[in-house]
Design a protein around this motif. Sequence first.
Motif, PDB file in Angstrom:
ATOM      1  N   TYR A  63      60.961   7.899  19.313  1.00  0.00           N
ATOM      2  CA  TYR A  63      61.831   7.927  20.732  1.00  0.00           C
ATOM      3  C   TYR A  63      61.641   6.546  21.425  1.00  0.00           C
ATOM      4  CZ  TYR A  63      62.460  12.768  20.442  1.00  0.00           C
ATOM      5  OH  TYR A  63      62.714  14.330  19.790  1.00  0.00           O
ATOM      6  N   LYS A  64      60.385   5.990  21.362  1.00  0.00           N
ATOM      7  CA  LYS A  64      60.071   4.683  22.019  1.00  0.00           C
ATOM      8  C   LYS A  64      60.751   3.564  21.536  1.00  0.00           C
ATOM      9  CE  LYS A  64      55.303   6.037  23.150  1.00  0.00           C
ATOM     10  NZ  LYS A  64      53.736   5.624  23.020  1.00  0.00           N
ATOM     11  N   THR A 107      54.524  10.926  29.831  1.00  0.00           N
ATOM     12  CA  THR A 107      54.877  11.042  28.450  1.00  0.00           C
ATOM     13  C   THR A 107      54.590  11.998  28.130  1.00  0.00           C
ATOM     14  OG1 THR A 107      52.621  10.308  27.454  1.00  0.00           O
ATOM     15  CG2 THR A 107      54.300   8.471  27.850  1.00  0.00           C
ATOM     16  N   TRP A 144      64.169   6.280  25.832  1.00  0.00           N
ATOM     17  CA  TRP A 144      62.645   6.489  26.328  1.00  0.00           C
ATOM     18  C   TRP A 144      62.528   6.398  27.917  1.00  0.00           C
ATOM     19  CZ3 TRP A 144      58.501   8.430  25.133  1.00  0.00           C
ATOM     20  CH2 TRP A 144      57.353   8.303  25.443  1.00  0.00           C
TER      21      TRP A 144
END
Length: 733
Positions: A192-193, A217, A199
């Motif tokens: 995802y990052k 997170t 993100w």
Amino acid sequence: MAHILRTNRSPAESLRRHGTPEEFTKEVKEVAGQVRGPRTVVEMVGEMDGLAEDLAEEEDEEAERQKKAAAEQAAARERAAQRQLMAIQELEETEKNYLKHLQICTVTIRSNLEKIQPPLANLDGMFQHIDEVMEVSGRFLSLLHQAHMKPSDPQYLETLCTSFLTLSRDIETAYKEYLANYNNITAIENGYKQKEVLWMEMVKVIKSSAPEVNASTLSFFLVMPVQRIARYPLLLQTIQKHTDPQHPAYALLEETAHTAVQLNCRINEYKRFREVADKYKKTENLTIKDKINRLSGHSIAKKTARLSQYIKHETGMIPKMKDEEFDSLVGFFFVLEKGIIELHDNMEAYLIHLQRFLSCKPEEADLDLEGEKTALFSKEITVALRQWIYPAYEARLKTLVFKPLSSLRELMTGPRNLIRKRQDKLLDFEMIEEKSNLSYDEQAVANTYKTMNTLLLTELPQFNGKALQLLWTTLGAFSCLQRDLSADMEQLATSFTHQLPHSYLDSSAFWEWAEGSVLEEARKLEALCQSVQDELNAPIVQVSVVSEKRLKLLTDKHSSDKIYQLTGPVVATRDLDLTLNKGELVAVISEMDTRGDRRRWLVDAGGPRGYVPASKLTRYHHVTADPPPQSPYLMASSSGPGPRRHSYSPGAQPVVSMALPCFQVFAGYDFTARSSHEISLRAGEPVRVVEPHDKRGNSEWSLVEARGQRGYVPSNYLAMLPSVVASPTMPYH
């Protein structure tokens, strides 16, 4: 004397030795009588009184010290009790906060993340096995609350220990699966990052969903189970440290702390096993270039050593390390894998055939059988099978049989790779087994082999059992599907059969009727085939009166064996090409063009000359009223010919016969040339007979042309069939 008394023994020590002051005074007098000096008895008695006063002072000081020590011990016990209570409260309160944070993550944050568009890929993988962790934590708190006691109650510690020991097995099961999968969670989050916009939106959703936590997170929440399971031993050991050994629940507390430590050790060992399994069970489809790029000096040396060790095993230079238990497990696994693969392949082929059957739609063909009741029933049954029964059967077959088999086949890859890798590690381990001192790398090799061997011995029997159970379940489902299909087809057929005229017949009469019906339809089919055959054997186009003049002109100008007839219309596409109609007669002047291309023949069309495709020409045979004699090639025996003779034989003149139009000569059998004068043929290959005899006139050998080459072949190896019926690629024996 006072000096002697003070030097050798203190008053308190003398008093403790003699018990009473009178005994001590008596001793002093005895000593005084033995010592000579200027001191008198009165002086010594005064000295003794001073000593008695010192003794009393020391007794008071001792009592004061004991009283102070008792107070300090009481205070220490009070402090220990307070610290024990604080540790117990910390365990309970942190467990509540821990469960609360997990619920926020899995309910509130997860539901908000699911609203993001486009949907997040593999979001469910982030929360895998966390429900089991929350469930066991909730049960632990529930057992504590059911006791209806406060942490300060003396029996609360026993309740705490009993609850933890009761759930220890469930705690281990839940946490070991979660921790083994935690690397996958971090990998998904790192994915995802990589997408910055996505993100940032996820961070925004997480912050707005739990503002009181100040988290940005998912890993902030999802790492909590990893931290929590390691904190249980610390909290329990802190409680044990501040608990009096004389406490009734101290032994139970000691067992609980030890259980928590062992639980963490087993979870770590399981996590290590899973990491090894995940590392080697992956299948990589590498190209040769990728494999070459991975080569290094270390890998080449390692593979060379393994190969050397393997060769030594196979040649008997060194004995193999045998493990009968492991070998039996692996043997059963490979038998099971082979059966699953073959069943999967057969089921895949079965589905393909079923789909091909469903693609056929014979009921859509207009066979002009509207008045036939039997044909109508057959059409309705076919429609029902193709549109309802078979599609439903196919869908259930894919869901209940084919998909489970596909998944089971994929699952076999992991154990197979582990078994293969274990064999490689065994070869490495055997080379270092006898060493007394191992280096760091050698110790890592030994640990890896032992881990893989233990993992396979532990989990391979379970895998084999589950795989076999799933295989039997799949076969059972397939059997049930076949039974249901038979029942549906029987029900469908029954709804029509009672309307047919033979429904009232008994068994013997029915079979007699069925046999007669089949034979009658067979005779009709045979008559239809004969009619088609007669039609195909007829001339392509009957020569008209106008064409008779052209035939006579061409015959006078060229020999009769040069006359050919067109089997189809020809349209000129190049210079010097002719445009002719089907059935027209021409005379062949040359069987190739000026460039040597045998596909274009030069012909005389009774005036104009030009090129036509050789495939559109067939030799013309004049049709007479009398039937032509039978071809010698069809009456030839299948026995091999005699030796070809080059001397002239008057009695062996070739039998010249007239054949029906549009006949083609084929090789009836395979023939292999034995000399340069002969030509090899394959059964079914079309040939052109140049001369039905050899140079000496022997009709047992014929000069033929095939594939642009000429040579002799046995005459009885040739067969003449209609060119429309016979396919050049179909063998005729």
